[in-house]
Design a protein around this motif. Sequence first.
Motif, short mmCIF file in Angstrom:
data_model
loop_
_atom_site.label_atom_id
_atom_site.label_comp_id
_atom_site.label_asym_id
_atom_site.label_seq_id
_atom_site.Cartn_x
_atom_site.Cartn_y
_atom_site.Cartn_z
N ARG B 77 0.86 -1.42 0.15
CA ARG B 77 -0.20 0.08 0.13
C ARG B 77 0.94 1.20 -0.20
O ARG B 77 2.08 1.34 0.73
CB ARG B 77 -0.83 0.04 1.36
N VAL B 143 -3.17 3.53 4.04
CA VAL B 143 -2.15 2.42 3.84
C VAL B 143 -2.02 1.54 4.86
O VAL B 143 -1.86 0.15 4.50
CB VAL B 143 -0.71 3.33 3.90
N ILE B 144 -2.44 1.83 6.00
CA ILE B 144 -1.99 0.68 7.23
C ILE B 144 -3.33 0.07 7.50
O ILE B 144 -3.15 -1.03 8.30
CB ILE B 144 -1.66 1.47 8.56
N LEU B 151 4.83 -1.03 3.05
CA LEU B 151 4.27 0.22 3.23
C LEU B 151 5.11 1.25 2.56
O LEU B 151 6.23 1.47 2.95
CB LEU B 151 3.95 0.64 4.57
N LEU B 172 4.98 2.44 13.33
CA LEU B 172 5.71 2.12 12.38
C LEU B 172 6.94 1.27 12.67
O LEU B 172 7.22 0.37 12.24
CB LEU B 172 6.15 3.18 11.34
N GLN B 175 5.42 -2.18 13.62
CA GLN B 175 5.31 -3.04 12.12
C GLN B 175 6.52 -3.29 11.75
O GLN B 175 6.56 -4.49 11.21
CB GLN B 175 4.63 -1.80 10.93
N LYS B 180 7.64 -5.86 8.68
CA LYS B 180 7.05 -5.28 7.36
C LYS B 180 8.16 -4.37 6.73
O LYS B 180 9.10 -4.02 7.27
CB LYS B 180 6.08 -4.26 7.74
N ILE B 182 9.18 -1.14 5.02
CA ILE B 182 8.54 0.26 5.00
C ILE B 182 9.60 1.28 4.48
O ILE B 182 10.87 1.29 4.39
CB ILE B 182 8.39 0.66 6.39
#
Lengths: 296, 216
Positions: B77, B143-144, B151, B172, B175, B180, B182
């Motif tokens: 996203r 996004v989240i 992301l 974040l 995450q 994730k 990012i």
Amino acid sequence: MKFKKYSMILFFILFMAIIYSLGIIKFNNWHNTMTKLHMEQIEDCKSRKEEYSKEEEREYCSKKLKHQEFVISYAETKKYYDDFIPFSSNFFIIFLIVLASCYYNSKYLKNNIISYDLARENYKKVKYKIFSRAWVSALVVPFFMVIKLIICFVLCFYQKGTTDILLWETTSTFNALYLFVDIFIALVDCLIITNICIVVMRKQHHFILSSILSYLCVIGIELFLEIVIDGLLINKIFGTDFGLVFNIITFGHFPDSYGIAPPLLVSLGIFIVTSLFVMRSYQDKEQLVIDCESNS
Amino acid sequence: MKIEVKNITKKFKENCIINKISATFESGKVYGLYGRNGSGKSVFLKMIAGLYIPTTGEILYDGIDLNKEDKYPVSLRAFIERPSFFPDLTGYQNLKLLAEIQDKIGDKEIMDALEIVNLIEEKDKKFSKYSLGMKQKLGIAQVIMEDPEVLIFDEPFNGIEKESVNKIMEYLKSQKKEGKCIFISTHIMEDLNRLADYIYEMDCGSLIEVSNEKNK
């Protein structure tokens, strides 16, 4: 949420429902007046039967006395009902189709929602969603043409009290096949109009501007077909009025002097050409994203 | 997820915006990008997000070049440049509309996302009535909300008050710990120092790595 997506189409449907209802009221008033007049004429004939000396007067009265009720055929009912529907000019209906086609899609493209959608589904799906949202508005007119047939059937049944009205009014130019082709051509013509809107919206994302431009394009194409194809090419060179079938805005009463097939094939041909334009203009995903970004 | 960028360039007409960039980005890391306006940060992130297609080179998502097959990175996203939403819908309705596409999440996840970005109280306000900061927050929320693996944020904190920035940063970080990948691009070096494992400088379409020892 779906209501928001299709709000302009719902408005279009509501508008059509209102003008069709007004048409029923007007038709009913007219029918009542005509029935009253018919009855008065019958009474007049009955009371003054002996006074009529001319042959025409006697013939007129015998006809009147033969049909004691004021009854009109299905074809006539449809013709009169058509005349009683207000704001039913095709030029106006086309504008409503254009507004319904452009409303959500122009907002969608103008606000660059496509950039978020492309992270959630592939471009092919996103593209066909744009197309299908516009194509839905092409269904309204054919849908209401079916409704019109039902309304006329009910109006006919109401005055005659029998369901055989369709059978006794079948002629070579007005029969079930004609009605079906009429609706089908209307559907194809409406799809041509929505295709033109989709192509215009590819570059112009402003709702009002895209609607006006699309409308002008439809009228421009119609003028081209009428003036250049029909008037200058077919009529002048071949000396025939076959060019009448090159038409995209006469839905509801297509030109059938050359039979059913030519107008049907011409409409399908124009639909295929406009569909190719639609596919071509939305081929490049990146360019569409860039255009949406610069227009937002 | 592993994203491999292989020798990509991006040209618009004759202007070369991205010039032969190669890099590999992995899960559990935060990648920071900074650079002056027009350095190509947004274009680079749009290529990672699959919105732009490289003129030459390829981007592989777990070894697959999605651009060749009209696929899309399912669990990616992005919020790049301006927030783009329907102005006459509320913040919540805009998120709901996006969530309905994949239909993977319900109201709870949408509300959670709005809570994280401190927008829960303004969720029923029309997007057109939002301030710049609120619009940015909604962009971050989209996004989240679906818990993606990758992301991407381009200048996400513009106009957002410090309290909310801190809250989003903490989210974040959590995450990142969950594995994730990012990407963040910003003008503010301080933000990148707080978050990023790797910091890249974009300059004239080239990517220069500046390591961030503190976070590694």
